[in-house]
Write a protein that holds these residues in place. Structure first.
Motif, PDB file in Angstrom:
ATOM      1  N   LEU A  14       0.827  -1.213   0.000  1.00 10.03           N
ATOM      2  CA  LEU A  14       0.000   0.000   0.000  1.00 10.03           C
ATOM      3  C   LEU A  14       0.858   1.259   0.000  1.00 10.03           C
ATOM      4  O   LEU A  14       0.524   2.252  -0.664  1.00 10.03           O
ATOM      5  N   ASP A  15       1.977   1.239   0.708  1.00  5.58           N
ATOM      6  CA  ASP A  15       2.872   2.397   0.693  1.00  5.58           C
ATOM      7  C   ASP A  15       3.495   2.588  -0.681  1.00  5.58           C
ATOM      8  O   ASP A  15       3.707   3.726  -1.128  1.00  5.58           O
ATOM      9  N   ARG A  16       3.785   1.495  -1.372  1.00  9.22           N
ATOM     10  CA  ARG A  16       4.308   1.607  -2.741  1.00  9.22           C
ATOM     11  C   ARG A  16       3.264   2.213  -3.671  1.00  9.22           C
ATOM     12  O   ARG A  16       3.592   3.028  -4.538  1.00  9.22           O
ATOM     13  N   VAL A  17       2.017   1.828  -3.504  1.00 11.06           N
ATOM     14  CA  VAL A  17       0.949   2.388  -4.325  1.00 11.06           C
ATOM     15  C   VAL A  17       0.774   3.877  -4.019  1.00 11.06           C
ATOM     16  O   VAL A  17       0.612   4.696  -4.930  1.00 11.06           O
ATOM     17  N   ALA A  18       0.845   4.227  -2.730  1.00 10.20           N
ATOM     18  CA  ALA A  18       0.707   5.640  -2.343  1.00 10.20           C
ATOM     19  C   ALA A  18       1.819   6.495  -2.929  1.00 10.20           C
ATOM     20  O   ALA A  18       1.629   7.686  -3.195  1.00 10.20           O
ATOM     21  N   ALA A  19       2.976   5.874  -3.185  1.00  4.59           N
ATOM     22  CA  ALA A  19       4.106   6.598  -3.769  1.00  4.59           C
ATOM     23  C   ALA A  19       3.989   6.718  -5.283  1.00  4.59           C
ATOM     24  O   ALA A  19       4.883   7.265  -5.932  1.00  4.59           O
ATOM     25  N   GLY A  20       2.894   6.209  -5.838  1.00  5.06           N
ATOM     26  CA  GLY A  20       2.658   6.346  -7.269  1.00  5.06           C
ATOM     27  C   GLY A  20       2.699   5.054  -8.044  1.00  5.06           C
ATOM     28  O   GLY A  20       2.501   5.059  -9.264  1.00  5.06           O
ATOM     29  N   GLY A  21       2.939   3.936  -7.367  1.00 10.29           N
ATOM     30  CA  GLY A  21       3.018   2.656  -8.057  1.00 10.29           C
ATOM     31  C   GLY A  21       1.666   2.105  -8.437  1.00 10.29           C
ATOM     32  O   GLY A  21       0.637   2.485  -7.870  1.00 10.29           O
ATOM     33  N   GLN A  25       1.399  -4.127 -10.165  1.00  7.34           N
ATOM     34  CA  GLN A  25       2.855  -4.200 -10.266  1.00  7.34           C
ATOM     35  C   GLN A  25       3.498  -4.268  -8.888  1.00  7.34           C
ATOM     36  O   GLN A  25       4.469  -5.012  -8.679  1.00  7.34           O
ATOM     37  N   ALA A  26       2.971  -3.498  -7.939  1.00  7.56           N
ATOM     38  CA  ALA A  26       3.513  -3.512  -6.581  1.00  7.56           C
ATOM     39  C   ALA A  26       3.346  -4.890  -5.944  1.00  7.56           C
ATOM     40  O   ALA A  26       4.244  -5.378  -5.244  1.00  7.56           O
ATOM     41  N   LEU A  27       2.208  -5.527  -6.179  1.00  2.00           N
ATOM     42  CA  LEU A  27       1.990  -6.876  -5.661  1.00  2.00           C
ATOM     43  C   LEU A  27       2.941  -7.884  -6.312  1.00  2.00           C
ATOM     44  O   LEU A  27       3.470  -8.770  -5.641  1.00  2.00           O
ATOM     45  N   THR A  28       3.154  -7.733  -7.614  1.00  2.02           N
ATOM     46  CA  THR A  28       4.072  -8.627  -8.316  1.00  2.02           C
ATOM     47  C   THR A  28       5.491  -8.461  -7.791  1.00  2.02           C
ATOM     48  O   THR A  28       6.213  -9.449  -7.561  1.00  2.02           O
ATOM     49  N   GLN A  29       5.920  -7.219  -7.573  1.00  2.00           N
ATOM     50  CA  GLN A  29       7.261  -6.961  -7.048  1.00  2.00           C
ATOM     51  C   GLN A  29       7.426  -7.563  -5.657  1.00  2.00           C
ATOM     52  O   GLN A  29       8.469  -8.154  -5.343  1.00  2.00           O
ATOM     53  N   TRP A 300     -14.110   0.599 -10.918  1.00  2.00           N
ATOM     54  CA  TRP A 300     -13.241   0.930  -9.789  1.00  2.00           C
ATOM     55  C   TRP A 300     -13.054  -0.245  -8.823  1.00  2.00           C
ATOM     56  O   TRP A 300     -12.106  -0.264  -8.060  1.00  2.00           O
ATOM     57  N   ARG A 301     -13.945  -1.218  -8.864  1.00  2.00           N
ATOM     58  CA  ARG A 301     -13.741  -2.392  -8.022  1.00  2.00           C
ATOM     59  C   ARG A 301     -12.493  -3.155  -8.443  1.00  2.00           C
ATOM     60  O   ARG A 301     -11.836  -3.781  -7.620  1.00  2.00           O
ATOM     61  N   ARG A 302     -12.183  -3.115  -9.733  1.00  2.00           N
ATOM     62  CA  ARG A 302     -11.051  -3.884 -10.263  1.00  2.00           C
ATOM     63  C   ARG A 302      -9.746  -3.091 -10.243  1.00  2.00           C
ATOM     64  O   ARG A 302      -8.660  -3.682 -10.148  1.00  2.00           O
ATOM     65  N   ALA A 303      -9.816  -1.780 -10.383  1.00  2.00           N
ATOM     66  CA  ALA A 303      -8.628  -0.923 -10.359  1.00  2.00           C
ATOM     67  C   ALA A 303      -8.896   0.230  -9.401  1.00  2.00           C
ATOM     68  O   ALA A 303      -9.052   1.384  -9.812  1.00  2.00           O
ATOM     69  N   PRO A 304      -8.973  -0.060  -8.098  1.00  2.00           N
ATOM     70  CA  PRO A 304      -9.446   0.957  -7.155  1.00  2.00           C
ATOM     71  C   PRO A 304      -8.519   2.145  -6.981  1.00  2.00           C
ATOM     72  O   PRO A 304      -8.982   3.229  -6.605  1.00  2.00           O
ATOM     73  N   GLU A 305      -7.214   1.987  -7.266  1.00  2.00           N
ATOM     74  CA  GLU A 305      -6.344   3.152  -7.113  1.00  2.00           C
ATOM     75  C   GLU A 305      -6.722   4.253  -8.088  1.00  2.00           C
ATOM     76  O   GLU A 305      -6.498   5.444  -7.843  1.00  2.00           O
ATOM     77  N   ALA A 306      -7.344   3.874  -9.225  1.00  2.00           N
ATOM     78  CA  ALA A 306      -7.751   4.872 -10.215  1.00  2.00           C
ATOM     79  C   ALA A 306      -8.802   5.824  -9.653  1.00  2.00           C
ATOM     80  O   ALA A 306      -8.891   6.987 -10.081  1.00  2.00           O
ATOM     81  N   LYS A 307      -9.586   5.354  -8.709  1.00  2.00           N
ATOM     82  CA  LYS A 307     -10.622   6.200  -8.106  1.00  2.00           C
ATOM     83  C   LYS A 307     -10.002   7.411  -7.421  1.00  2.00           C
ATOM     84  O   LYS A 307     -10.543   8.523  -7.487  1.00  2.00           O
ATOM     85  N   TRP A 308      -8.862   7.200  -6.769  1.00  2.00           N
ATOM     86  CA  TRP A 308      -8.256   8.267  -5.980  1.00  2.00           C
ATOM     87  C   TRP A 308      -7.251   9.077  -6.779  1.00  2.00           C
ATOM     88  O   TRP A 308      -6.854  10.169  -6.340  1.00  2.00           O
ATOM     89  N   ARG A 309      -6.840   8.582  -7.937  1.00  2.00           N
ATOM     90  CA  ARG A 309      -5.871   9.316  -8.755  1.00  2.00           C
ATOM     91  C   ARG A 309      -6.531  10.197  -9.808  1.00  2.00           C
ATOM     92  O   ARG A 309      -5.871  11.039 -10.412  1.00  2.00           O
ATOM     93  N   LEU A 310      -7.810   9.988 -10.026  1.00  2.00           N
ATOM     94  CA  LEU A 310      -8.515  10.842 -10.980  1.00  2.00           C
ATOM     95  C   LEU A 310      -8.590  12.275 -10.443  1.00  2.00           C
ATOM     96  O   LEU A 310      -8.894  12.494  -9.273  1.00  2.00           O
TER      97      LEU A 310
END
Length: 390
Positions: A14-21, A25-29, A300-310
């Motif tokens: 989650l911290d990686r996603v908050a940093a823009g990831g 991809q963050a889960l895969t890494q 947004w259920r499938r790509a929820p980070e997009a909800k907050w980056r819009l």
């Protein structure tokens, strides 16, 4: 991994996603760097991450912040789980609660309005105007995990045959009402990609509303069809199963289509991949499908980070792109043909408003059909408009 160690892993992702990831991809890494994690661990961490992203607004309020740690605290609080028993600092568990965290968790938090619905504050007025009475129920639905749907390739077999084949390998399904080709997976979804029905091209992963959208397209044998914003090619493959046609696919990012030839071969069809200049030169087409770039608010259920980056700026840019794609491709349509405009958005500014603007600028065109799908029907949110020349 222990339950507490899974929480620590989810916080890191989650911290990686908050940093823009990107979440996937963050889960895969994380998974590649954590060879000790089994399939059950990876699935559990993924569920923790995606639940926290879908409910970031409310979990931040409950947990006292937007860091990965605070979001996981918010998730535990929502579930009624005492975090002190898990936040021990031992054996990869999260560090013990601070005095500030303990104090926050002890205070009551009233979840109201956009926080309770996990809706971006700035976008709420537009979503309310777009969805009307469905606003709150749709936003509530977008807080939960999306169902898994399969499309039955009717060129290979019928829905009953697909169900029987899947059931033989322990994969439970049921017919989904949105589309005659749709099956909802109700058990053992992680076995799908290794199932015989999937390997033989009898089923493909595809949302039920996406299937219903394709079923609404005017299709006849022998047509020349261009999927101009093809992405991975799910819709053009669904079109192939409806009738024998000459199929073409284009995407602004050709890399998105790299798996399409193999998927088409598995499905028993052929799709010609075109560059931008080739798409223009090979016309005209009887049907041009435009699944245009959009906010993705219906998914947004499938790509929820997009909800907050819009952002408002990004939404305006998307509307300009949508209008540009419409204007560019209308010349690709043969006389008597159809231009099909689609989004996976529930925001009116990307849907009906774009069609109204197009028709105002091009009075020789008319809209013969419009349909909006929302998550209240089971699938993702989608919009479709069929345009023809007068």
């Amino acid at each position: 991994m222990t339950p507490a160690a899974r929480l620590s892993a989810a916080m890191d992702v989650l911290d990686r996603v908050a940093a823009g990831g990107n979440a996937e991809q963050a889960l895969t890494q994380w998974a590649r760097a954590s060879r000790f994690a089994g399939s059950g661990d990876r699935a559990a961490v993924r569920d923790l991450v995606f639940t926290a992203l879908r409910r970031r607004h409310s979990h931040a309020a409950l947990g006292g912040g937007e860091s990965g740690r605070a979001l996981i605290l918010g998730a535990l609080r929502e579930a009624g789980t005492d975090p002190a028993a898990l936040f021990t600092g031992e054996a990869h568990a999260p560090a013990p609660l601070s005095a500030q965290e303990t104090a926050h968790l002890a205070r009551p938090v009233a979840l109201e309005g956009t926080v309770a619905l996990d809706c971006p504050d700035w976008l709420a007025p537009q979503l309310q105007a777009s969805l009307g009475a469905d606003f709150a129920p749709v936003m509530q639905a977008l807080r939960d995990r999306a169902p898994v749907y399969l499309r039955v390739n009717t060129a290979r077999g019928d829905r009953a045959a697909a169900q029987a084949s899947l059931a033989a390998e322990g994969i439970a399904t049921r017919p989904a009402p949105l589309a005659e080709t749709a099956l909802e997976v109700t058990g053992n979804e992680r076995r799908i990609r290794n199932a015989q029905a999937y390997r033989d091209g009898l089923v493909e992963l595809q949302d039920a509303a996406s299937q219903a959208l394709v079923a609404a397209l005017p299709v006849r044998p022998g047509q020349r069809v261009l999927d101009y914003c093809a992405g991975g090619g799910g819709k053009v493959l669904a079109l192939a199963a409806r009738a024998r046609q000459q199929l073409f696919a284009h995407d602004a990012d050709p890399g998105r289509m790299r798996d399409l030839p193999a998927r088409a071969a598995r499905a028993g069809t052929e799709v010609q991949l075109l560059t931008g200049p080739e798409a223009a030169a090979r016309g005209p087409y009887d049907l041009v499908l435009l699944d245009v770039p959009c906010s993705g608010s219906g998914a947004w259920r499938r790509a929820p980070e997009a909800k907050w980056r819009l952002t408002p700026e990004r939404l305006r840019d998307l509307q300009e792109i949508q209008s540009e794609v419409l204007d560019k491709t209308m010349s690709y349509v043969a006389p008597g043909g159809c231009l099909a405009y689609a989004t996976c958005s529930v925001i009116e500014a990307e849907n009906g408003a774009r069609i109204k603007a197009f028709l105002a600028a091009h009075p020789d065109w008319r809209c013969s059909f419009q349909r909006r799908f929302t998550p209240l029907e089971g699938g993702d949110g989608f919009y479709l408009a069929l345009l023809t020349r007068r």
